[in-house]
Design a protein around this motif. Structure first.
Motif, PDB file in Angstrom:
ATOM      1  N   LEU A 160       3.846  13.060   8.648  1.00 58.59           N
ATOM      2  CA  LEU A 160       4.829  11.974   8.096  1.00 58.59           C
ATOM      3  C   LEU A 160       4.740  12.212   6.732  1.00 58.59           C
ATOM      4  N   GLY A 161       5.942  12.065   5.865  1.00 52.82           N
ATOM      5  CA  GLY A 161       5.912  11.965   4.296  1.00 52.82           C
ATOM      6  C   GLY A 161       4.985  10.744   3.995  1.00 52.82           C
ATOM      7  N   SER A 162       4.560  10.455   2.925  1.00 54.37           N
ATOM      8  CA  SER A 162       4.053   9.361   2.156  1.00 54.37           C
ATOM      9  C   SER A 162       5.234   8.429   2.083  1.00 54.37           C
ATOM     10  N   LYS A 163       5.026   6.966   2.318  1.00 55.25           N
ATOM     11  CA  LYS A 163       5.566   5.986   2.232  1.00 55.25           C
ATOM     12  C   LYS A 163       4.949   4.593   1.634  1.00 55.25           C
ATOM     13  N   ALA A 164       5.795   3.936   0.965  1.00 57.10           N
ATOM     14  CA  ALA A 164       5.164   2.507   0.535  1.00 57.10           C
ATOM     15  C   ALA A 164       5.674   1.428   1.484  1.00 57.10           C
ATOM     16  N   PHE A 165       4.745   0.434   1.648  1.00 63.49           N
ATOM     17  CA  PHE A 165       4.922  -0.521   2.827  1.00 63.49           C
ATOM     18  C   PHE A 165       3.621  -1.473   2.795  1.00 63.49           C
ATOM     19  N   ARG A 166       3.753  -2.623   3.327  1.00 60.25           N
ATOM     20  CA  ARG A 166       2.663  -3.417   3.879  1.00 60.25           C
ATOM     21  C   ARG A 166       3.008  -3.413   5.302  1.00 60.25           C
ATOM     22  N   THR A 208       0.815  -1.355  -0.004  1.00 58.78           N
ATOM     23  CA  THR A 208      -0.137   0.133   0.008  1.00 58.78           C
ATOM     24  C   THR A 208       0.825   1.333   0.099  1.00 58.78           C
ATOM     25  N   PHE A 209       0.283   2.382  -0.156  1.00 59.18           N
ATOM     26  CA  PHE A 209       0.982   3.853  -0.079  1.00 59.18           C
ATOM     27  C   PHE A 209       0.177   4.950   0.701  1.00 59.18           C
ATOM     28  N   GLY A 210       0.769   5.368   1.207  1.00 57.94           N
ATOM     29  CA  GLY A 210       0.189   6.688   2.164  1.00 57.94           C
ATOM     30  C   GLY A 210       1.025   7.020   3.258  1.00 57.94           C
ATOM     31  N   TYR A 211       0.197   7.586   4.337  1.00 56.95           N
ATOM     32  CA  TYR A 211       0.541   8.281   5.459  1.00 56.95           C
ATOM     33  C   TYR A 211       0.269   7.624   6.631  1.00 56.95           C
ATOM     34  N   VAL A 212       1.204   7.170   7.374  1.00 53.27           N
ATOM     35  CA  VAL A 212       0.985   6.509   8.641  1.00 53.27           C
ATOM     36  C   VAL A 212       0.514   7.563   9.659  1.00 53.27           C
ATOM     37  N   ARG A 213      -0.628   7.514  10.421  1.00 50.45           N
ATOM     38  CA  ARG A 213      -0.864   8.204  11.399  1.00 50.45           C
ATOM     39  C   ARG A 213      -0.800   7.519  12.882  1.00 50.45           C
ATOM     40  N   LEU A 214      -0.070   8.080  13.866  1.00 46.36           N
ATOM     41  CA  LEU A 214      -0.254   7.584  15.183  1.00 46.36           C
ATOM     42  C   LEU A 214      -1.030   8.565  15.887  1.00 46.36           C
ATOM     43  N   SER A 215      -2.134   7.937  16.434  1.00 45.25           N
ATOM     44  CA  SER A 215      -2.936   8.560  17.302  1.00 45.25           C
ATOM     45  C   SER A 215      -2.562   8.675  18.750  1.00 45.25           C
ATOM     46  N   GLY A 216      -2.711   9.910  19.477  1.00 44.23           N
ATOM     47  CA  GLY A 216      -2.421   9.888  20.800  1.00 44.23           C
ATOM     48  C   GLY A 216      -0.802   9.660  21.226  1.00 44.23           C
ATOM     49  N   LEU A 217      -0.141  10.125  20.420  1.00 48.23           N
ATOM     50  CA  LEU A 217       1.186   9.848  20.509  1.00 48.23           C
ATOM     51  C   LEU A 217       1.726  10.983  21.659  1.00 48.23           C
ATOM     52  N   VAL A 218       2.531  10.346  22.621  1.00 49.13           N
ATOM     53  CA  VAL A 218       3.274  11.217  23.516  1.00 49.13           C
ATOM     54  C   VAL A 218       4.585  10.693  23.553  1.00 49.13           C
ATOM     55  N   GLY A 219       5.574  11.641  23.353  1.00 50.52           N
ATOM     56  CA  GLY A 219       7.179  11.179  23.205  1.00 50.52           C
ATOM     57  C   GLY A 219       7.472  10.949  21.840  1.00 50.52           C
ATOM     58  N   VAL A 220       8.474  10.013  21.595  1.00 51.63           N
ATOM     59  CA  VAL A 220       8.732   9.567  20.162  1.00 51.63           C
ATOM     60  C   VAL A 220       8.757   8.375  19.890  1.00 51.63           C
ATOM     61  N   ALA A 221       8.183   8.174  18.816  1.00 56.54           N
ATOM     62  CA  ALA A 221       8.177   6.820  18.197  1.00 56.54           C
ATOM     63  C   ALA A 221       9.098   6.659  17.218  1.00 56.54           C
ATOM     64  N   HIS A 222       9.656   5.302  16.808  1.00 58.51           N
ATOM     65  CA  HIS A 222      10.384   5.009  15.758  1.00 58.51           C
ATOM     66  C   HIS A 222       9.577   4.040  14.810  1.00 58.51           C
ATOM     67  N   LEU A 223       9.584   4.333  13.470  1.00 60.66           N
ATOM     68  CA  LEU A 223       8.595   3.701  12.668  1.00 60.66           C
ATOM     69  C   LEU A 223       9.821   3.096  11.468  1.00 60.66           C
ATOM     70  N   TYR A 224       9.570   1.656  11.381  1.00 56.19           N
ATOM     71  CA  TYR A 224      10.375   1.119  10.166  1.00 56.19           C
ATOM     72  C   TYR A 224       9.314   0.409   9.339  1.00 56.19           C
TER      73      TYR A 224
END
Length: 679
Positions: free
Chosen positions: A234-240, A192-208
C-alpha cells in the motif's frame, strides 16, 4: 550533512546540482491519490538531465586503483582518451591526469561514485549536462561544456546510491479498535502518516482512511481509500482512523502501520516550555505538525495535497529554523520548487508564491550563512526574475495574466484578485530587494535595487490612502478599489517599507480595527501575528495564540489545521472545497506558534548571517516563566526567563541580550544569570 564545495576526505555519490531534487520531487508530488485515483500536481514537472559528465584533475606520486560505480551506463576518458568498457576499477598511472566520466540514465539522476586511496568523488568534482564538443575532419575534438561543482549529500557508501533514498519507518499499533457494521474501526490515537499493514490477509479488504472518525466511517466521501489484496504494498497515507471491511470469505489477522518520519537530532532541536500548560500543549502539537509535514521535502498537508507549495514552504522553513534546523530539507525544497529553465510559469503557477520563493533564499542565508547555496541558486534566481520583469505593466508593476493564479489567501469575505494588487507589489518589492542583496553578496551587476524602489514608489503613489493610513486593495482597469484588507498592510510592516510612525498608524487603522475583515487561516495569521509582535504586541498575540490554536485543541485537534473558523460547529470543521472532509487537519502552516514563540517570546534571531552575531529580546508577557532552546548552525542557544532574572548560554556567535533599555554582551560557552531588577 551540509553540502559543501570543499573537497572531502572520503568518497561520496555525486550528481548534477538540482537533479536529485527534481527527480525525488516527481516521486514525491505524484503520490497524491483521491479515492484511489492518481492526482498529479497542477504545474509543469521537469526531469533530471539524462546525460551528465563528471570530471576532475589529479596529480599522483604513484599509480592508484580507483573503484567505480555509476547509476546508469557510463564511459570513461583518461586524459581525453576513451577507455573501453565500463570497468569496476581502473589503474590510474602516476603523474598529472584528467578524468572524465559521462553517465547516462533516463530513469534516475546520473550519479557517480569513485573511491581510491586519494581520488574520491565529491563536490570538488565538476559536472555538466552540456556536451559542446565537436570533432573536425582530422578527428580532433574541440569545445567543452559549462561546468559547475557537482552536488552531493550524505550518500557515502557505494551500495547506497541517491535513487535508493527512503525515509525510515517505525512499526506502530492502533490504540483502540471497534467493531462497527460489517467492519472494524482502528484508532491510532492521533494524526499520523505511513503505511497500513494487514497481517494474514486472505481475499480482499477495503480500507477507508480518515483524519476524523466521521471521515473514516463515511465510505462514500472519505478522501482516501484502498482496495488491497494479499502481498500488495500500500502507498503511504495520512490518517488517525482506518475502517476496514472484508469481502465474502476474506479475512485478516491484525492491522498495524509503519509510521514514516524524517529523522532529526534531538540534541540539536528547539524546545519551548512555560508556566501556561495550554501554551505548552500548543507548542507540542505545533512541533508534531511540523514533524508530520517534514518529509523528503516540506509539504503542505499530509492527507490531501501532499505537494510542495512555495507559500506553505517559506513558513515551514522559518518554523524549522526554530525546531529541527534541517537545512538540507530547506535546500531540497527550494531546489525542487524552482525546477529547471526555461521558466514558463510562476512557481506553483501562483504569482505570490514566486515572490515567497525569492525571500526564502534570503531567509536561508540569514539563518545559515551558507553563501555557497546562494551562489548555486543565483543564476536560477536571475532567470526567474527575468520572467517576472517581462510580464510587468507599463508602470513596472505586476498584475495577473490569464494563466496566473493570484492566491493571497483563502478568504471568507468578498475580495477580487484582479488587476494591480497592493499586496502583490509589496511582495514583488521584497523579491527585488532579495535579488539586490544576493547580487551584492556575489559581486554581480545589480539593477534590482532601483527597480525595487520604483515599484514601491509607484505603489505608494497609486494605492496608499493617507487619510485612512492604509494601503488600499487594487487598481483594475484604471479604477481604484478602495477596499482595505490586512494583507498589504501587515506586509508593509513586515517588510519595513513604511516608517515607525506609519506602522503604528496601520496597527490602529487596520490591524486592530474590528471593521476590517478578519483572517481565518493559520497561513495569514502567521504574518498577522508576526506583524503585531514586531509592533510590541506580544501580550495580545499570546492571547490570540491561546484562543485560536487552543480552539483547535478544544475541538479535538491532534495536529493543526489548514483553516479554523471558531464559530463552526461539529463536522463543519472538517469541510472545505465543497467536500465534507476536504479540509486538511494536519497542515504545515498551522504550526505558526513554533516560530512565533521562538522568535518573539524567547526572542532569539541572528543579526548577522549564520548567527555570527545574534540577539535575544525575551518577552515574558503574562507568563510566570518560560525557557527554551533555539538551534543554530553549530549549536544551541538556551534561555530561561522568570520575573526576576534571565539565564542564557550559547554555543556560538556573539550575542546581545536586551532587557528593557539595557543590553548585555553574551559570549559563547559562558553561563549568564542576569537579575532583571538591575535593569
Amino acid at each position: 550533512m551540509a553540502m559543501t564545495s570543499n573537497p572531502m576526505p572520503h568518497a561520496t555519490w555525486i550528481w548534477y546540482p538540482g537533479d536529485f531534487e527534481v527527480w525525488l520531487g516527481n516521486q514525491f508530488n505524484n503520490r497524491r491519490t483521491e479515492r484511489g485515483a492518481m492526482f498529479p500536481p497542477f504545474w509543469k514537472q521537469d526531469s533530471h538531465w539524462p546525460t551528465v559528465e563528471f570530471s576532475t584533475t589529479v596529480e599522483l606520486a604513484e599509480a592508484e586503483t580507483i573503484h567505480i560505480k555509476a547509476e546508469g551506463l557510463f564511459n570513461f576518458m583518461l586524459d581525453g582518451k576513451l577507455q573501453f568498457g565500463m570497468p569496476d576499477e581502473f589503474l590510474i598511472p602516476a603523474g598529472a591526469h584528467r578524468l572524465n566520466f559521462k553517465v547516462w540514465n533516463q530513469s534516475t539522476p546520473p550519479a557517480l561514485f569513485i573511491k581510491g586511496m586519494t581520488i574520491h568523488s565529491n563536490s570538488s568534482w565538476l559536472a555538466t549536462y552540456e556536451d559542446k564538443i565537436w570533432i573536425d575532419e582530422n578527428g580532433v575534438a574541440h569545445g567543452s561544456g559549462i561546468y559547475v561543482p557537482a552536488a552531493q549529500w550524505n550518500f557515502d557508501r557505494m551500495d547506497t546510491p541517491p535513487s535508493a533514498y527512503r525515509l525510515p519507518t517505525l512499526r506502530q499499533e492502533p490504540v483502540a479498535q471497534e467493531s462497527i457494521g460489517e467492519g472494524m474501526l482502528y484508532d491510532f490515537g492521533r494524526e499520523t502518516f505511513g503505511y497500513v499493514r494487514l497481517s494474514g490477509l486472505v481475499g480482499v479488504a477495503h480500507l477507508y482512511y480518515g483524519e476524523s472518525r466521521e471521515e473514516a466511517l463515511d465510505k462514500d466521501h472519505c478522501e482516501t481509500l484502498d482496495v488491497v489484496s494479499p502481498h500488495q504494498e500500500l502507498g503511504s497515507k495520512a490518517f488517525r482512523y482506518v475502517y476496514v471491511e472484508t469481502a465474502d470469505n476474506s479475512h485478516y489477522d491484525s492491522l498495524s502501520m509503519d509510521y514514516e518520519y524524517a529523522p532529526y537530532d534531538e540534541s540539536h532541536s528547539g524546545t519551548f516550555a512555560c508556566s501556561d500548560k495550554l501554551l505548552n500543549k500548543i507548542w507540542e502539537v505545533g512541533a508534531y505538525t511540523m514533524d508530520l509535514t517534514t518529509r523528503e521535502f516540506f509539504l503542505d498537508g499530509i492527507k490531501r495535497d501532499r505537494w510542495t507549495w512555495s507559500g506553505d514552504a517559506i513558513q515551514s522553513y522559518l518554523m524549522n529554523y526554530y525546531l529541527r534546523f534541517d537545512t538540507e530539507c530547506v535546500k531540497r525544497t527550494i531546489r525542487q520548487l524552482r525546477g529547471k529553465d526555461p521558466v514558463t510559469a510562476h512557481i506553483n503557477t501562483i504569482m505570490d508564491y514566486t515572490f515567497y520563493w525569492f525571500k526564502s533564499i534570503l531567509d536561508y542565508y540569514q539563518y545559515t550563512g551558507d553563501l555557497t547555496f546562494i551562489s548555486e541558486m543565483y543564476p536560477k534566481m536571475c532567470t526567474l526574475m527575468d520572467y517576472v520583469l517581462e510580464r510587468t505593466n507599463s508602470d513596472g508593476l505586476v498584475e495577473g495574466k490569464a494563466d496566473d493564479w493570484i492566491f493571497v489567501d483563502w478568504v471568507d469575505f468578498p475580495m477580487h484578485k484582479r488587476g494591480v494588487l497592493a499586496f502583490e507589489q509589496i511582495l514583488f518589492y521584497k523579491a527585488l530587494m532579495t535579488m539586490h542583496t544576493c547580487a551584492t553578496l556575489l559581486h554581480q551587476t545589480d539593477p534590482y535595487q532601483q527597480l525595487a524602489e520604483n515599484v514601491i514608489c509607484k505603489t505608494r503613489q497609486l494605492l496608499w490612502n493617507d487619510d485612512c493610513q492604509a494601503w488600499e486593495h487594487a487598481i483594475e482597469e484604471g479604477e481604484i478599489n478602495h477596499q482595505i484588507t490586512k494583507f498589504p498592510n501587515m506586509f508593509a510592516i513586515l517588510y519595513d517599507i513604511v516608517d515607525d510612525a506609519t506602522k503604528r498608524n496601520i496597527v490602529d487603522s487596520v490591524m486592530e480595527n474590528n471593521k476590517i475583515d478578519p483572517i481565518t487561516t493559520p497561513y495569514m495569521r502567521f504574518y498577522e501575528l508576526e506583524a503585531l509582535c514586531m509592533m510590541g504586541k506580544q501580550t495580545q498575540v499570546l492571547q490570540e495564540i491561546r484562543n485560536y490554536w487552543g480552539g483547535m485543541l478544544r475541538e479535538g485537534a491532534t495536529s493543526f489545521w489548514e483553516k479554523y473558523i471558531p464559530f463552526e460547529q461539529g463536522t463543519e470543521h472538517l469541510a472545505m472545497y465543497g467536500r465534507p472532509y476536504g479540509k486538511s487537519l494536519c497542515h504545515a502552516w498551522g504550526a505558526s506558534p513554533v516560530y512565533l514563540l521562538g522568535r518573539y517570546f524567547l526572542g532569539i534571531q541572528p543579526t548577522q548571517p549564520g548567527y555570527a552575531t545574534w540577539e535575544a529580546r525575551p518577552y515574558l508577557a503574562d507568563l510566570e516563566w518560560m525557557e527554551g532552546r533555539v538551534p543554530t548552525p553549530n549549536g544551541i542557544i538556551h534561555i530561561r526567563m522568570e520575573r526576576h532574572y534571565v539565564c542564557i548560554r550559547s554555543d556560538e556567535g556573539r550575542g546581545r541580550l536586551y532587557l528593557g533599555n539595557r543590553c548585555f554582551d553574551i559570549e559563547p560557552h559562558t553561563d549568564y544569570h542576569i537579575p532583571i531588577t538591575s535593569v
